[in-house]
Write a protein that holds these residues in place. Sequence first.
Motif, mmCIF file in Angstrom:
data_model
loop_
_atom_site.group_PDB
_atom_site.id
_atom_site.type_symbol
_atom_site.label_atom_id
_atom_site.label_comp_id
_atom_site.label_asym_id
_atom_site.label_seq_id
_atom_site.Cartn_x
_atom_site.Cartn_y
_atom_site.Cartn_z
ATOM 1 N N SER A 1 11.115 4.701 2.074
ATOM 2 C CA SER A 1 10.537 3.354 2.055
ATOM 3 C C SER A 1 11.214 2.620 0.898
ATOM 4 C CB SER A 1 9.016 3.409 1.853
ATOM 5 O OG SER A 1 8.707 3.780 0.529
ATOM 6 N N TYR A 2 11.582 1.377 1.135
ATOM 7 C CA TYR A 2 12.298 0.626 0.100
ATOM 8 C C TYR A 2 11.860 -0.829 0.200
ATOM 9 C CZ TYR A 2 16.061 -0.698 -3.070
ATOM 10 O OH TYR A 2 16.769 -1.159 -4.148
ATOM 11 N N GLN A 3 11.159 -1.283 -0.822
ATOM 12 C CA GLN A 3 10.632 -2.654 -0.747
ATOM 13 C C GLN A 3 11.263 -3.587 -1.776
ATOM 14 O OE1 GLN A 3 6.812 -1.017 -1.569
ATOM 15 N NE2 GLN A 3 6.596 -2.143 -3.471
ATOM 16 N N GLY B 1 6.222 6.445 -6.975
ATOM 17 C CA GLY B 1 7.550 5.875 -6.743
ATOM 18 C C GLY B 1 8.652 6.830 -7.172
ATOM 19 N N THR B 2 9.728 6.879 -6.383
ATOM 20 C CA THR B 2 10.862 7.751 -6.699
ATOM 21 C C THR B 2 11.826 7.051 -7.649
ATOM 22 O OG1 THR B 2 10.755 8.542 -4.416
ATOM 23 C CG2 THR B 2 12.728 9.134 -5.674
ATOM 24 N N GLY B 3 12.165 5.810 -7.317
ATOM 25 C CA GLY B 3 13.160 5.123 -8.122
ATOM 26 C C GLY B 3 13.182 3.642 -7.826
ATOM 27 N N ALA B 4 13.714 2.886 -8.771
ATOM 28 C CA ALA B 4 13.766 1.431 -8.608
ATOM 29 C C ALA B 4 15.130 0.904 -9.017
ATOM 30 C CB ALA B 4 12.686 0.772 -9.463
ATOM 31 N N ASN B 5 15.617 -0.046 -8.247
ATOM 32 C CA ASN B 5 16.751 -0.848 -8.702
ATOM 33 C C ASN B 5 16.181 -2.046 -9.438
ATOM 34 O OD1 ASN B 5 18.545 -0.042 -5.763
ATOM 35 N ND2 ASN B 5 19.237 0.381 -7.847
ATOM 36 N N HIS C 1 10.179 6.921 -2.137
ATOM 37 C CA HIS C 1 9.604 5.573 -2.205
ATOM 38 C C HIS C 1 10.369 4.797 -3.272
ATOM 39 C CE1 HIS C 1 6.482 7.454 0.068
ATOM 40 N NE2 HIS C 1 6.119 8.223 -0.951
ATOM 41 N N CYS C 2 11.115 3.803 -2.834
ATOM 42 C CA CYS C 2 11.959 3.071 -3.781
ATOM 43 C C CYS C 2 11.732 1.571 -3.650
ATOM 44 C CB CYS C 2 13.429 3.394 -3.539
ATOM 45 S SG CYS C 2 13.789 5.152 -3.751
ATOM 46 N N MET C 3 12.248 0.832 -4.612
ATOM 47 C CA MET C 3 12.126 -0.632 -4.563
ATOM 48 C C MET C 3 13.245 -1.259 -5.375
ATOM 49 S SD MET C 3 9.165 -1.694 -7.261
ATOM 50 C CE MET C 3 9.215 -1.226 -8.986
ATOM 51 N N VAL C 4 13.402 -2.569 -5.149
ATOM 52 C CA VAL C 4 14.247 -3.372 -6.037
ATOM 53 C C VAL C 4 13.334 -4.438 -6.625
ATOM 54 C CG1 VAL C 4 15.118 -4.794 -4.082
ATOM 55 C CG2 VAL C 4 16.321 -4.802 -6.292
ATOM 56 N N ILE C 5 13.391 -4.572 -7.934
ATOM 57 C CA ILE C 5 12.538 -5.541 -8.621
ATOM 58 C C ILE C 5 13.421 -6.643 -9.211
ATOM 59 C CG2 ILE C 5 12.460 -4.064 -10.732
ATOM 60 C CD1 ILE C 5 9.599 -5.217 -11.168
ATOM 61 N N SER D 1 0.825 -1.208 0.000
ATOM 62 C CA SER D 1 0.000 0.000 0.000
ATOM 63 C C SER D 1 0.862 1.263 0.000
ATOM 64 C CB SER D 1 -0.881 -0.018 1.244
ATOM 65 O OG SER D 1 -0.049 -0.140 2.363
ATOM 66 N N ILE D 2 0.220 2.393 -0.301
ATOM 67 C CA ILE D 2 0.936 3.677 -0.341
ATOM 68 C C ILE D 2 1.540 3.948 1.047
ATOM 69 C CG2 ILE D 2 0.631 6.187 -0.691
ATOM 70 C CD1 ILE D 2 0.188 4.558 -3.245
ATOM 71 N N PRO D 3 2.829 4.277 1.092
ATOM 72 C CA PRO D 3 3.465 4.494 2.397
ATOM 73 C C PRO D 3 2.976 5.778 3.072
ATOM 74 C CG PRO D 3 5.067 4.176 0.616
ATOM 75 C CD PRO D 3 3.736 4.397 -0.013
ATOM 76 N N ASP D 4 3.397 5.968 4.329
ATOM 77 C CA ASP D 4 3.018 7.174 5.096
ATOM 78 C C ASP D 4 3.297 8.437 4.288
ATOM 79 O OD1 ASP D 4 2.764 5.383 7.033
ATOM 80 O OD2 ASP D 4 4.365 6.144 8.326
ATOM 81 N N SER D 5 2.465 9.452 4.510
ATOM 82 C CA SER D 5 2.635 10.675 3.731
ATOM 83 C C SER D 5 3.910 11.421 4.115
ATOM 84 C CB SER D 5 1.426 11.577 3.903
ATOM 85 O OG SER D 5 1.264 11.827 5.278
#
Length: 272
Positions: free
Chosen positions: A41-43, A66-70, A12-16, A3-7
């Motif tokens: 936040s990084y998931q 989302g800000t960025g993704a690896n 907001h980042c992730m690795v896919i 879900s959308i993280p805290d405001s």
Amino acid sequence: MSSIPDSNVRYHCMVIGNPIAHSKSPDLHQAFAKQTGITLSYQRQYCPNDVDSFTAVIEAFFAGGGTGANVTVPFKEMAFSLCQQRGELSEYARLAGAVNTLAIKAGKLYGDNTDGRGLVADLLSQGVRLKDANVAILGAGGATRGAILPLLDAQVKSLHIANRTVEKAENLTRLFDTDKLTFSSLTDLPNDIEVIINATSIGLSGDTLPFAKDMTVDFAYDMMYGKPSAFLEFFKAKHAKTSDGLGMLVNQGALSFALWTGKQVDLTNFHF
Ligand code: ATR
């Protein structure tokens, strides 16, 4: 997608990837966030291995703020194609033929590749002289391709690509307009190599590299980490300095982090 993280969380980042459970990137980026005083936040994002699923996950991620993704195995080439079709690519990503970092730049999807620059930064931080050095890299897959421009930027004297399938090494040399690149089989390396880098996936297969027994170098680097490396042991026994690829992971991550947040991480005595 969670879900959308805290405001109050700004980045907001992730690795896919697939698989993704083992990825160290969330811990790494949280350590960067802590050091630079930002909230992140990084998931870890699992994705089925097909283009449609990958495209849908990336679109939803950026549409959701989302800000960025690896991007990791096996999606680096898909990310490259996506940016080629609908966004922009850095020169490093273009020459690597692969994207490991996605961001939004001027409202558009932007693909970069920080792996090779991460490798060079790690080598330099370990005191390895690259300028005017004769360097060899083993392998002719994506990992090698991404390292070529950064190693040329570091002003190596020569860069020799050695690969089991010689034709693939030859094809890589053709992508670059320089006479510094040479190629051969794994058993036919020049005898003046000072720095050798393993970018094959050989550690995963349990095979060993078929080097000439009299091969010596000053420094041997294995892009892999977290596993025993027969490649490093071979050169350690000959008193070369050696390093695994953990520092490359840290440095490529720091470059992605800087692209997303504008913050430079200090990697002196960095642990995560
Ligand atoms: P990556 O994208 O991580 O570079 P890749 O494209 O699958 O991965 O490339 C793997 C590299 O490891 C290739 O250069 C491969 O050699 P070939 O081009 O001859 O296939 C090399 N490699 C993998 N297993 C190997 C082995 N057992 N012996 C020698 N080279 C090996």
